[in-house]
Design a protein around this motif. Sequence first.
Motif, PDB file in Angstrom:
ATOM      1  N   LYS A 260      77.011  73.692  65.076  1.00  0.00           N
ATOM      2  CA  LYS A 260      76.127  73.858  66.229  1.00  0.00           C
ATOM      3  C   LYS A 260      74.753  73.201  66.062  1.00  0.00           C
ATOM      4  CE  LYS A 260      74.543  77.290  69.567  1.00  0.00           C
ATOM      5  NZ  LYS A 260      74.656  78.691  70.014  1.00  0.00           N
ATOM      6  N   PRO A 261      74.178  73.142  64.844  1.00  0.00           N
ATOM      7  CA  PRO A 261      72.867  72.493  64.735  1.00  0.00           C
ATOM      8  C   PRO A 261      72.834  71.053  65.223  1.00  0.00           C
ATOM      9  CG  PRO A 261      73.334  73.740  62.743  1.00  0.00           C
ATOM     10  CD  PRO A 261      74.594  73.759  63.565  1.00  0.00           C
ATOM     11  N   PHE A 262      74.006  70.412  65.362  1.00  0.00           N
ATOM     12  CA  PHE A 262      74.017  69.024  65.820  1.00  0.00           C
ATOM     13  C   PHE A 262      73.440  68.883  67.222  1.00  0.00           C
ATOM     14  CE2 PHE A 262      76.233  65.237  67.605  1.00  0.00           C
ATOM     15  CZ  PHE A 262      75.652  64.286  66.779  1.00  0.00           C
ATOM     16  N   HIS A 263      73.408  69.993  67.964  1.00  0.00           N
ATOM     17  CA  HIS A 263      72.847  69.893  69.314  1.00  0.00           C
ATOM     18  C   HIS A 263      71.386  69.464  69.284  1.00  0.00           C
ATOM     19  CE1 HIS A 263      70.847  73.886  68.886  1.00  0.00           C
ATOM     20  NE2 HIS A 263      70.054  73.424  69.822  1.00  0.00           N
ATOM     21  N   MET A 264      70.709  69.634  68.139  1.00  0.00           N
ATOM     22  CA  MET A 264      69.324  69.182  68.043  1.00  0.00           C
ATOM     23  C   MET A 264      69.232  67.668  68.223  1.00  0.00           C
ATOM     24  SD  MET A 264      67.783  71.583  64.974  1.00  0.00           S
ATOM     25  CE  MET A 264      68.962  71.021  63.746  1.00  0.00           C
ATOM     26  N   LEU A 265      70.272  66.956  67.837  1.00  0.00           N
ATOM     27  CA  LEU A 265      70.308  65.505  68.002  1.00  0.00           C
ATOM     28  C   LEU A 265      71.026  65.101  69.285  1.00  0.00           C
ATOM     29  CD1 LEU A 265      71.227  64.482  64.331  1.00  0.00           C
ATOM     30  CD2 LEU A 265      68.957  64.592  65.361  1.00  0.00           C
ATOM     31  N   SER A 266      72.196  65.702  69.516  1.00  0.00           N
ATOM     32  CA  SER A 266      73.004  65.295  70.673  1.00  0.00           C
ATOM     33  C   SER A 266      72.327  65.654  71.992  1.00  0.00           C
ATOM     34  CB  SER A 266      74.394  65.936  70.597  1.00  0.00           C
ATOM     35  OG  SER A 266      74.306  67.340  70.532  1.00  0.00           O
ATOM     36  N   SER A 267      71.615  66.776  72.025  1.00  0.00           N
ATOM     37  CA  SER A 267      70.936  67.164  73.262  1.00  0.00           C
ATOM     38  C   SER A 267      69.825  66.181  73.600  1.00  0.00           C
ATOM     39  CB  SER A 267      70.368  68.577  73.134  1.00  0.00           C
ATOM     40  OG  SER A 267      71.396  69.526  72.970  1.00  0.00           O
ATOM     41  N   PHE A 268      69.081  65.774  72.585  1.00  0.00           N
ATOM     42  CA  PHE A 268      68.024  64.788  72.842  1.00  0.00           C
ATOM     43  C   PHE A 268      68.631  63.476  73.319  1.00  0.00           C
ATOM     44  CE2 PHE A 268      65.214  61.320  71.536  1.00  0.00           C
ATOM     45  CZ  PHE A 268      64.035  61.702  72.165  1.00  0.00           C
ATOM     46  N   ALA A 269      69.714  63.037  72.659  1.00  0.00           N
ATOM     47  CA  ALA A 269      70.385  61.801  73.074  1.00  0.00           C
ATOM     48  C   ALA A 269      70.891  61.924  74.503  1.00  0.00           C
ATOM     49  CB  ALA A 269      71.538  61.491  72.122  1.00  0.00           C
TER      50      ALA A 269
END
Length: 726
Positions: A260-269
């Motif tokens: 789930k922490p990947f959303h910190m990158l994918s959400s910005f992208a």
Amino acid sequence: MTPSAGADGALIVAQSSGDVTRPTFFEIGPVGKAIFYMLAAVAILIFLHGVYERFSRYARGSDDRRERLADLPGRLVDAVTIVGSNRYQFDRDLTAGVMHAFIMWGFLTLLIGTTILGIDMDFYRPLTGESFWVGDFYLAYSFVLDAMGLLFVVGVGMALYKRYWKRSERLWGKHTGLEDDLFVWTLFVLGVGGYLLEGVGIVGRGFPDHETISFVGYFLALAFDAGGLSAGGAQSIYPAVWWLHSLHALAFVAAVPYAKPFHMLSSFANVVARDEDAGARLPGVPADLDATNAESLDDFTWKELLDQDACTKCGRCSSVCPAKASGRPLDPRDVILDLKSYRESLDAGETEEKPIVADGGASVIDSETMESCMSCMACMDACPVEIEHLNSFTRMNRQLTDQGDVDPNVQDVFQDVMQKGNTFGDPQRNRADWADPLEIEPTDAREEDVEYLWYVGDYPSFDERNKKVARSLAKLFEAADVEWGILFDDEKYDGNDVRRIGEEFLYLELAGHHVETFEDCEFEKIVCTDPHSYNTMKNEYPELEFEEFADDPMMPFDYDERWNDDGEIDVFHWTQVVEELVEEGRLGLSGDELDYTVTYHDPCHLGRYNDEYEAPRELVRATGCELHEMPRNRDNSFCCGGGGGGLWMEFDEEPKPSEERLREALEDTDAGESIEKFVVACPMCMTMYEDGRKTGGYEDAIEIVDVAELLVEAVTGNVPDELDEN
């Protein structure tokens, strides 16, 4: 390097005991330092490999027909502004906005602080033999990190409260699992662990005077001292605490791309790649007859795959979805996450390929789920990370159409439109019969020049209740001395909703017919009765690449250009036009003609789709009516249930969206039961609410009227029914 809530969690070069600074690797020997650097390198490599794998998967998605990365520097600036301000997190939920702002800015500050210290330790000092992390810089740095770290811990604490104590319903669902628990508790332990490490270090170093600036760590150090922890004891346990915190932080870094922490990158992208007009303008389809829509995941665009990873499971889309609220089998969050879970299982070899969407089969998404969507765009409006649900939903609806897995009632509508040109199946020669009771004959815009080409639409042309609205609007145009004309039997259905339920090629036929007809007429502006017509003619007709299909013998048009690509022809909803007429004094309103107590419902296609909220309200106020807002209004309006083909389908739902909305009008507005009239500005809304008034038992409690009917009564002193009889 990793973020830490206490400065001891960052790696700093040890300074002499007299400096205003703080030693790092306190009680950690050279072997420990070497091991840490090795583990840090491994964690970073695992992180980079995971990020690469994620983004390389997006590259395997199909091409997106939008220019998602055009003007990339500008997009980046806009994304930083949106994400940095937490603008969308504050929308409709102040507590969640504060929580997210504390977590995000606390985390980023600690990350930046750790990076600064890494630069000092690994680059600046080896090159210069000095450290800039001393004196006033150190004091300012320590205070800021302690303060922002505290906000971080408070924010995570708020998240824990919402999730576990308050148990906010929207945070739980079929995709809630262990990774959600691990994520929030990992952040909490990271934040608290950093402070514990800082406090133990301050005790072990004998409470240096300058460490009072680290007010959280110093407070904990005093508590440890009061509890009996000596300097020697602190020095002995410090290495264990340091390693626990460091290993925890490094494990978090390594795990970011895999959970789930990947959303910190994918959400910005996702915010960077957003289409500001998504939903209001759907992407077209290629003319290639071999092209597929959603036979497999390979058909989804890279942006649609990114949407799936950007989802944070916050449940905002679920909480505003009228289909879910009515008991229909649709949860927009689950659809996005079902696709993501299937993709991940397929990539991991844990499942076999199956249909993406089908009727009652073993598919990823069931057809009934997609049929439930009202295309109201509430989910997209509520999403804080710019997920474009409607694009993916329409892709699957197109696949259902290709497969023939379409609701029988909708299939009948398709047949009526193909054979008769309208959704009612009535003869096209009767299209202008709505105007028969009028004293004037509408101008034929095919034969005479007009200022306004009025696209009347299906429901105002064929539905008895909405014919009264059309006549009311015609009377307003006449009273204001507007030059208007209609297309008579050359006007067909606009196609907006058949497009959203998957019939793209029928939509193209309709659009092609209309733009060819428009080209043969002389007019200045187009005005639409229906917000659905307004939306598609304003936003989508100019986007269509007719030249790709002009040579197709199945397409009954020869048009091979982009229509209105430069925006030379203005397209309006009728409320926008009449508002100008009222402002110019052409309807002679004084503002005190009527004294009804009313409320107004924002149509999705006029409001959320096109940001027009004030024109209808100004017209209601211009009549003298006392307007009371419902709690859910403007961009938070609740759909009537008619969009996305809902007008043509039967659902087992309780309550119906229209019934719930009428209840809200009579119970939740400030005026309550004093509301006399429920005002609409959309023919589909009129139909749905007249039905909801009957099925919900509100026939004696409230009247459904269109804004145009209020205006006609204000202008003439007679209600529309009386005018029709005269």
